[in-house]
Design a protein around this motif. Structure first.
Motif, PDB file in Angstrom:
ATOM      1  N   THR A   1       0.832  -1.199   0.000  1.00  0.00           N
ATOM      2  CA  THR A   1       0.000   0.000   0.000  1.00  0.00           C
ATOM      3  C   THR A   1       0.867   1.250   0.000  1.00  0.00           C
ATOM      4  O   THR A   1       1.833   1.344   0.755  1.00  0.00           O
ATOM      5  N   ALA A   2       0.514   2.186  -0.858  1.00  0.00           N
ATOM      6  CA  ALA A   2       1.159   3.501  -0.868  1.00  0.00           C
ATOM      7  C   ALA A   2       0.095   4.543  -0.551  1.00  0.00           C
ATOM      8  O   ALA A   2      -0.946   4.590  -1.209  1.00  0.00           O
ATOM      9  N   VAL A   3       0.344   5.351   0.465  1.00  0.00           N
ATOM     10  CA  VAL A   3      -0.570   6.430   0.833  1.00  0.00           C
ATOM     11  C   VAL A   3       0.046   7.742   0.369  1.00  0.00           C
ATOM     12  O   VAL A   3       1.162   8.086   0.764  1.00  0.00           O
ATOM     13  N   ILE A   4      -0.687   8.462  -0.473  1.00  0.00           N
ATOM     14  CA  ILE A   4      -0.201   9.707  -1.058  1.00  0.00           C
ATOM     15  C   ILE A   4      -1.026  10.861  -0.504  1.00  0.00           C
ATOM     16  O   ILE A   4      -2.258  10.836  -0.551  1.00  0.00           O
ATOM     17  N   GLY A   5      -0.360  11.873   0.011  1.00  0.00           N
ATOM     18  CA  GLY A   5      -1.051  13.039   0.540  1.00  0.00           C
ATOM     19  C   GLY A   5      -0.565  14.313  -0.120  1.00  0.00           C
ATOM     20  O   GLY A   5       0.637  14.479  -0.350  1.00  0.00           O
ATOM     21  N   VAL A   6      -1.496  15.203  -0.428  1.00  0.00           N
ATOM     22  CA  VAL A   6      -1.164  16.453  -1.122  1.00  0.00           C
ATOM     23  C   VAL A   6      -1.446  17.634  -0.195  1.00  0.00           C
ATOM     24  O   VAL A   6      -2.555  17.773   0.340  1.00  0.00           O
ATOM     25  N   GLY A   7      -0.446  18.512  -0.031  1.00  0.00           N
ATOM     26  CA  GLY A   7      -0.621  19.727   0.759  1.00  0.00           C
ATOM     27  C   GLY A   7      -0.969  19.437   2.205  1.00  0.00           C
ATOM     28  O   GLY A   7      -0.403  18.532   2.832  1.00  0.00           O
ATOM     29  N   PRO A   8      -1.907  20.202   2.789  1.00  0.00           N
ATOM     30  CA  PRO A   8      -2.308  19.987   4.186  1.00  0.00           C
ATOM     31  C   PRO A   8      -2.771  18.563   4.452  1.00  0.00           C
ATOM     32  O   PRO A   8      -2.536  18.028   5.540  1.00  0.00           O
ATOM     33  N   ALA A   9      -3.421  17.939   3.470  1.00  0.00           N
ATOM     34  CA  ALA A   9      -3.831  16.540   3.635  1.00  0.00           C
ATOM     35  C   ALA A   9      -2.603  15.638   3.755  1.00  0.00           C
ATOM     36  O   ALA A   9      -2.639  14.608   4.428  1.00  0.00           O
ATOM     37  N   GLY A  10      -1.514  16.042   3.104  1.00  0.00           N
ATOM     38  CA  GLY A  10      -0.265  15.296   3.224  1.00  0.00           C
ATOM     39  C   GLY A  10       0.288  15.347   4.630  1.00  0.00           C
ATOM     40  O   GLY A  10       0.946  14.408   5.090  1.00  0.00           O
TER      41      GLY A  10
END
Length: 238
Positions: free
Chosen positions: A108-117
């Motif tokens: 599993t790879a969890v990718i987060g962008v900006g504040p969600a990151g």
């Protein structure tokens, strides 16, 4: 507790679910490079399941700034439970996806962008690893873990002129990970203000394809007797 909602699920053509890419971004954020990310995932990992989730952080983001507070500040004690609750909510949603699609945490790879990151980086505070890879674009740690298992590889991607989160925060985070002897990489796009860019998305896939997790070296160093018993490295995103 911050609500996390699934906005899209993309399944591979075949019945085999080799990997899970879980992507988290803010609900009202317009990401023009999302199609590029999704298309490249499908091209590079045709057996992958892609789950896109959104989170509403615009109303209350104070808990994401816990790392900015002084250790003895009164607000710190109040922020910690809120942060823990939101990380737990994200953990449960990822686990639900893993269960539904039959994919292990190692794949599993969890990718987060900006504040969600930043919320994604909060997953490093969990006692048990939730994913083989944690990947963030333009994010910062809401709090630093005291230790981090080699079962999780962290990839930090950042624009050097990111206005929301200074790239110095990413460099600091990478240094902290080095102090913990954790498995972490960092890529900084120079002369750029956009962390979620095609250049850094390309760097992400370069890391996925060429960066051998440190845990593999650990497996390679195991005794011959362990190998004879059938113990082998789990399916991964490498």
């Amino acid at each position: 507790m911050t609500e996390i909602k699934t906005s899209q699920i993309l399944l591979p053509e075949g019945d085999t679910h080799g990997q899970l890419f879980y992507i988290l971004h803010e609900e009202n954020e317009q990401l023009t490079n999302m199609p590029f990310l999704l298309g490249t995932i499908r091209a590079e990992f045709p057996d992958a399941v892609i789950r896109i989730a959104v989170v509403a952080l615009d109303e209350d983001t104070a808990w994401l700034d816990a790392a900015d507070a002084e250790p003895d500040a009164p607000a710190t004690a109040q922020l910690a439970p809120r942060l823990a609750a939101n990380i737990k909510s994200l953990e449960h949603d990822i686990q639900a996806g893993q269960h539904i699609h039959g994919v292990l945490s190692e794949a599993t790879a969890v990718i987060g962008v900006g504040p969600a990151g930043s919320l994604v980086l909060g997953l490093t505070l969990l006692e048990q690893p939730i994913a083989g890879r944690l990947i963030t674009f333009g994010a910062k740690f809401p709090a630093y873990p005291l230790e981090l298992s080699l079962d999780t590889t962290v990839h930090l991607l950042h624009a050097d002129r990111d206005m929301a989160v200074p790239s110095a925060r990413a460099r600091e985070a990478h240094e902290r990970m080095a102090q913990l002897q954790a498995d972490a990489t960092i890529d900084i796009a120079m002369n750029s203000a956009e962390s979620f860019s095609e250049v850094l998305i390309g760097k992400m896939f370069e890391r996925l394809k060429t960066c051998v997790p440190l845990r593999y070296w650990r497996y390679a160093a195991e005794s011959e007797s362990d190998k004879e018993e059938g113990r082998t490295p789990p399916t991964s995103l490498h």
